[in-house]
Design a protein around this motif. Structure first.
Motif, PDB file in Angstrom:
ATOM      1  N   SER A 105      24.709  49.894  25.636  1.00  0.00           N
ATOM      2  CA  SER A 105      25.358  50.645  24.550  1.00  0.00           C
ATOM      3  C   SER A 105      25.639  49.779  23.474  1.00  0.00           C
ATOM      4  CB  SER A 105      26.613  51.310  24.855  1.00  0.00           C
ATOM      5  OG  SER A 105      27.816  50.483  24.883  1.00  0.00           O
ATOM      6  N   ASN A 106      24.864  48.679  23.152  1.00  0.00           N
ATOM      7  CA  ASN A 106      24.884  47.921  22.013  1.00  0.00           C
ATOM      8  C   ASN A 106      24.094  48.597  20.479  1.00  0.00           C
ATOM      9  OD1 ASN A 106      23.242  45.700  20.161  1.00  0.00           O
ATOM     10  ND2 ASN A 106      24.751  45.032  20.921  1.00  0.00           N
ATOM     11  N   GLY A 107      22.772  49.231  20.814  1.00  0.00           N
ATOM     12  CA  GLY A 107      22.419  49.676  19.785  1.00  0.00           C
ATOM     13  C   GLY A 107      21.723  49.063  18.560  1.00  0.00           C
ATOM     14  N   SER A 108      21.839  47.680  18.587  1.00  0.00           N
ATOM     15  CA  SER A 108      21.138  46.929  17.332  1.00  0.00           C
ATOM     16  C   SER A 108      19.582  46.953  17.709  1.00  0.00           C
ATOM     17  CB  SER A 108      21.483  45.595  17.252  1.00  0.00           C
ATOM     18  OG  SER A 108      21.411  44.767  18.777  1.00  0.00           O
ATOM     19  N   VAL A 109      18.873  46.660  16.846  1.00  0.00           N
ATOM     20  CA  VAL A 109      17.230  46.880  17.106  1.00  0.00           C
ATOM     21  C   VAL A 109      16.761  45.568  16.484  1.00  0.00           C
ATOM     22  CG1 VAL A 109      17.164  49.453  17.225  1.00  0.00           C
ATOM     23  CG2 VAL A 109      16.978  48.295  15.124  1.00  0.00           C
ATOM     24  N   ASN A 110      15.604  45.136  17.084  1.00  0.00           N
ATOM     25  CA  ASN A 110      14.679  44.127  16.582  1.00  0.00           C
ATOM     26  C   ASN A 110      13.241  44.692  16.242  1.00  0.00           C
ATOM     27  OD1 ASN A 110      13.456  44.048  19.103  1.00  0.00           O
ATOM     28  ND2 ASN A 110      13.718  41.637  19.113  1.00  0.00           N
ATOM     29  N   SER A 111      13.122  46.139  16.466  1.00  0.00           N
ATOM     30  CA  SER A 111      12.071  46.706  16.257  1.00  0.00           C
ATOM     31  C   SER A 111      12.479  48.281  15.901  1.00  0.00           C
ATOM     32  CB  SER A 111      10.896  46.659  17.509  1.00  0.00           C
ATOM     33  OG  SER A 111      11.321  47.023  18.503  1.00  0.00           O
ATOM     34  N   MET A 112      11.470  48.966  15.377  1.00  0.00           N
ATOM     35  CA  MET A 112      11.747  50.443  15.180  1.00  0.00           C
ATOM     36  C   MET A 112      11.540  51.162  16.345  1.00  0.00           C
ATOM     37  SD  MET A 112      13.307  50.803  12.183  1.00  0.00           S
ATOM     38  CE  MET A 112      14.134  49.206  12.522  1.00  0.00           C
ATOM     39  N   HIS A 113      12.565  51.758  17.319  1.00  0.00           N
ATOM     40  CA  HIS A 113      12.446  52.489  18.254  1.00  0.00           C
ATOM     41  C   HIS A 113      11.424  53.661  18.095  1.00  0.00           C
ATOM     42  CE1 HIS A 113      16.075  50.792  20.674  1.00  0.00           C
ATOM     43  NE2 HIS A 113      15.475  49.661  20.123  1.00  0.00           N
ATOM     44  N   ASP A 114      11.507  54.506  16.942  1.00  0.00           N
ATOM     45  CA  ASP A 114      10.904  55.384  16.607  1.00  0.00           C
ATOM     46  C   ASP A 114       9.375  55.156  16.726  1.00  0.00           C
ATOM     47  OD1 ASP A 114      10.937  58.033  15.823  1.00  0.00           O
ATOM     48  OD2 ASP A 114      10.048  57.643  13.911  1.00  0.00           O
ATOM     49  N   SER A 115       8.901  54.036  16.706  1.00  0.00           N
ATOM     50  CA  SER A 115       7.553  53.473  16.478  1.00  0.00           C
ATOM     51  C   SER A 115       7.003  53.006  18.010  1.00  0.00           C
ATOM     52  CB  SER A 115       7.217  52.418  15.568  1.00  0.00           C
ATOM     53  OG  SER A 115       7.358  52.751  14.293  1.00  0.00           O
ATOM     54  N   HIS A 116       7.944  52.932  19.015  1.00  0.00           N
ATOM     55  CA  HIS A 116       7.577  52.651  20.260  1.00  0.00           C
ATOM     56  C   HIS A 116       6.633  53.850  20.934  1.00  0.00           C
ATOM     57  CE1 HIS A 116       9.706  48.690  21.609  1.00  0.00           C
ATOM     58  NE2 HIS A 116      10.217  49.078  20.302  1.00  0.00           N
ATOM     59  N   THR A 117       5.739  53.554  21.784  1.00  0.00           N
ATOM     60  CA  THR A 117       5.032  54.273  22.666  1.00  0.00           C
ATOM     61  C   THR A 117       6.092  55.329  23.180  1.00  0.00           C
ATOM     62  OG1 THR A 117       5.084  53.097  24.373  1.00  0.00           O
ATOM     63  CG2 THR A 117       3.247  52.679  23.330  1.00  0.00           C
ATOM     64  N   ALA A 118       5.644  56.470  23.643  1.00  0.00           N
ATOM     65  CA  ALA A 118       6.175  57.727  24.083  1.00  0.00           C
ATOM     66  C   ALA A 118       6.991  57.355  25.249  1.00  0.00           C
ATOM     67  CB  ALA A 118       5.500  58.813  24.354  1.00  0.00           C
ATOM     68  N   ILE A 119       6.403  56.554  26.047  1.00  0.00           N
ATOM     69  CA  ILE A 119       7.129  56.350  27.639  1.00  0.00           C
ATOM     70  C   ILE A 119       8.188  55.367  27.078  1.00  0.00           C
ATOM     71  CG2 ILE A 119       6.945  55.271  29.750  1.00  0.00           C
ATOM     72  CD1 ILE A 119       5.903  57.937  29.711  1.00  0.00           C
ATOM     73  N   SER A 120       7.936  54.287  26.358  1.00  0.00           N
ATOM     74  CA  SER A 120       9.129  53.365  26.322  1.00  0.00           C
ATOM     75  C   SER A 120      10.347  54.029  25.310  1.00  0.00           C
ATOM     76  CB  SER A 120       8.455  52.303  25.039  1.00  0.00           C
ATOM     77  OG  SER A 120       7.728  51.432  25.772  1.00  0.00           O
ATOM     78  N   GLY A 121      10.052  55.005  24.438  1.00  0.00           N
ATOM     79  CA  GLY A 121      11.116  55.747  23.929  1.00  0.00           C
ATOM     80  C   GLY A 121      11.935  56.810  24.914  1.00  0.00           C
ATOM     81  N   GLY A 122      11.183  57.269  26.053  1.00  0.00           N
ATOM     82  CA  GLY A 122      11.655  57.651  27.080  1.00  0.00           C
ATOM     83  C   GLY A 122      12.539  56.822  27.847  1.00  0.00           C
ATOM     84  N   ILE A 123      12.195  55.607  27.934  1.00  0.00           N
ATOM     85  CA  ILE A 123      12.943  54.637  28.820  1.00  0.00           C
ATOM     86  C   ILE A 123      14.302  54.170  28.051  1.00  0.00           C
ATOM     87  CG2 ILE A 123      12.948  52.155  29.517  1.00  0.00           C
ATOM     88  CD1 ILE A 123      11.576  53.786  31.538  1.00  0.00           C
ATOM     89  N   PHE A 124      14.242  54.127  26.584  1.00  0.00           N
ATOM     90  CA  PHE A 124      15.302  53.972  26.079  1.00  0.00           C
ATOM     91  C   PHE A 124      16.233  55.064  26.272  1.00  0.00           C
ATOM     92  CE2 PHE A 124      12.481  51.424  22.812  1.00  0.00           C
ATOM     93  CZ  PHE A 124      12.282  50.398  23.659  1.00  0.00           C
ATOM     94  N   LEU A 125      15.601  56.371  26.206  1.00  0.00           N
ATOM     95  CA  LEU A 125      16.640  57.459  26.234  1.00  0.00           C
ATOM     96  C   LEU A 125      17.264  57.573  27.601  1.00  0.00           C
ATOM     97  CD1 LEU A 125      14.522  60.335  24.486  1.00  0.00           C
ATOM     98  CD2 LEU A 125      16.898  59.702  23.966  1.00  0.00           C
TER      99      LEU A 125
END
Length: 564
Positions: free
Chosen positions: A347-367
């Motif tokens: 639950s940190n929430g900082s980013v070193n890349s744009m999560h919106d641009s990750h692949t669909a499965i990676s975005g699903g993992i973050f969710l």
């Protein structure tokens, strides 16, 4: 590829190795035992005297909860006032930023008070240096200390034998700030400053680019804020792009330091549980369960990013390249995936890349990380959320072997199970209700311009925003236009409920357990340190997340994946 994987392994191992002694040190602080920071005692006594607080007064769970909620209400009121008058005072505002819109001020004050740091603004273009340091940086200390102090209260309650006293929240809160967070933040801030993270009080500076053009570049006292944003699992960036910005995270070495800082205290609190209760085997099992999920999520995300984006491959642009869209080349896709899982697991929430641009499965993992909200989790509250899963798993395991469930020698009865079930249900309720409402509104009103992406990915953006708010994470799929009155108010309410109700419930449970008479351990007692219980615990975590959120995942990341 091998070098990037070695970097991932190094960060994880260093985090775990440093967390072990830190967990032991934190227990000594919680118990009031002798530590090297005892020289701060006069300063702490002065603060208690000025505040009229008796730090030695023992309080039950209700009194501690009243103190926790009261002091955080005070923090919120101070923060929203300072944001709304930002442009009306001359202090540390060289760029002349004005007062904040009331709904944005409400959202941001809630966000930083609840340790979420969801940012519907960009710091370099909207927040003065006074706001960054006196409001945001200060709230990042006290919100983190709130979670850690609440976790210490839970430890004390689990250790008690028929006593309602859980300690003193004020005492734990202040000592967490002065003896845990402040020393760590000073060390990290110096390390970042010496390695290129910006720390100055100059306003916008005019620079000449390589092409010979001139532009204005924002600086500021970033290093102090970056250190506590990572250590306190806050995540709020000094600059809008957060830790993708070279002024916050200049190189791979600072990336290592910041990623370790994200994981350090959440890991340490798992070990602290073992030291505090003298149950190291159980703590080891809990750490193993969390780490198994964490490593699995990292492996899936790294695999997806290293194999690239199918949509780009179909265009013939990068037939064999990794997915570098939205990523910094100085970090690479593997380190970006590790950070993405680390920041959503804690639950940190900082980013070193744009999560919106990750692949669909990676975005699903973050969710999925945020759906679970307990894989290490935020400082203090991560273990508290995990405790809810433990109570549910103990109950289920007890039913499976035909015994009244007990945990650490205390019977788990109807009252505790009902509270745990309510807390477990609350998280998906907040996320799915928020997502359902915003999905309905965007369909009914074509004039709403929230979404920059249509179809499945647009749904994922709204799902991610509500999930990030409920999980007190703060990261976002930044294709979403979230600085509107509706999003500011909606996510503000979700953040408040998602922060404090999951603290109230577990403290009520531990308050009830603390006064119960211990039951003797027999051959039929459930062994919480056994691999069998670990398997039940993992199953409970995944089943709760899967049953509640699978339809939403199917409509968003999974649908997007199967259409590429």
């Amino acid at each position: 590829m091998n070098t990037e994987l070695i970097g991932i392994i190094l960060i994880f191992l260093l985090s775990a190795l440093l967390a072990w002694p830190l967990g032991k040190y934190m227990v000594n602080v919680f118990k009031g035992e002798k530590v090297w920071t005892d020289f701060l005692s006069p300063f702490e006594r002065f603060i208690f005297k000025m505040a009229g607080v008796n730090p030695d007064k023992e309080m039950d769970w209700k009194q501690n909860l009243k103190a926790l909620l009261g002091i955080n209400m005070l923090f919120f009121v101070i923060a929203i006032i300072l944001l709304m008058i930002q442009g009306s005072h001359p202090f540390w505002n060289p760029n002349g930023f004005g007062n904040w819109d009331p709904t944005l001020a409400f959202n941001t004050a809630v966000s930083f008070t609840t340790n979420t740091n969801l940012q519907h603004y960009s710091g370099e273009s909207g927040a003065s240096y006074f706001t960054q340091l006196i409001v945001f940086c200060w709230l990042q200390f006290v919100s983190a200390a709130t979670g850690i102090a609440a976790c210490a209260l839970l430890f004390k309650g689990l250790l008690n034998k028929q006593s309602s006293n859980l300690g003193n929240f004020y005492n734990l809160f202040l000592k967490t700030c002065t003896r845990v967070l402040l020393p760590l933040a000073i060390v990290l801030s110096l390390a970042l400053s010496f390695n290129g993270t910006v720390s100055n009080f100059e306003g916008l500076q005019q620079v000449t680019t390589l092409e010979g053009d001139t532009q204005l570049v924002a600086g500021g006292p970033a290093a102090p804020m970056v250190s506590i944003k990572q250590l306190g699992t806050n995540g709020g960036g000094f600059f809008g792009p957060n830790s993708t910005h070279p002024f916050e995270n200049p190189n791979y070495f600072t990336n290592i330091l910041e990623n370790i800082a994200i994981l350090l205290i959440p890991m340490a609190l798992v070990f602290a549980f073992g030291f505090y209760l003298k149950r190291k085997k159980i703590a080891g099992l809990f750490f193993g369960v969390m780490s198994l999920l964490f490593v699995s999520f990292v492996a899936i995300s790294v695999y997806q990013e290293m194999n690239g984006n199918p949509a780009i491959h179909q265009m013939g642009i990068a037939n064999a390249e990794a997915n570098l869209e939205g990523k910094e080349v100085r970090f690479g896709p593997a380190a970006s995936s590790l950070w993405g899982v680390s920041t959503t697991a804690t639950s940190n929430g900082s980013v070193n890349s744009m999560h919106d641009s990750h692949t669909a499965i990676s975005g699903g993992i973050f969710l999925l990380d945020m759906f679970i909200n307990a894989v290490y989790g935020g400082v203090g509250v991560g273990f508290i959320n995990f405790f809810v899963f433990v109570i549910i798993a103990v109950f289920i395991a007890g039913q499976m072997i035909g015994r009244t469930p007990d945990f650490l020698g205390k019977k788990i009865e109807a009252k505790e199970i009902k509270i745990a079930a309510i807390v477990a249900i609350l998280h998906p309720l907040l996320i799915l209700a928020g997502t359902g409402l915003t999905s309905y509104l965007i369909v009914q009103n074509a004039d709403l311009a929230w979404l920059n992406n249509p179809s499945f990915h647009g749904f994922s953006e709204m799902l991610y925003e509500n999930t990030s708010a409920a999980a007190n994470n703060g990261s976002g799929f930044e294709g979403l236009g979230d600085n509107t009155s509706l999003w500011n108010i909606l996510t503000g309410i979700i953040m408040l409920l998602g922060r404090f109700l999951p603290i109230i419930g577990p403290l009520a449970i531990v308050g009830a357990l603390a006064v119960k008479k211990p039951v003797p351990t027999t051959a039929g007692s459930l062994k919480a340190e056994s691999p069998a219980f670990g398997a039940v615990l993992i199953s409970v975590i995944l089943i709760i997340a899967a049953l509640a959120f699978f339809p939403a995942l199917a409509l968003g990341p999974l649908a997007e994946y199967f259409t590429l």
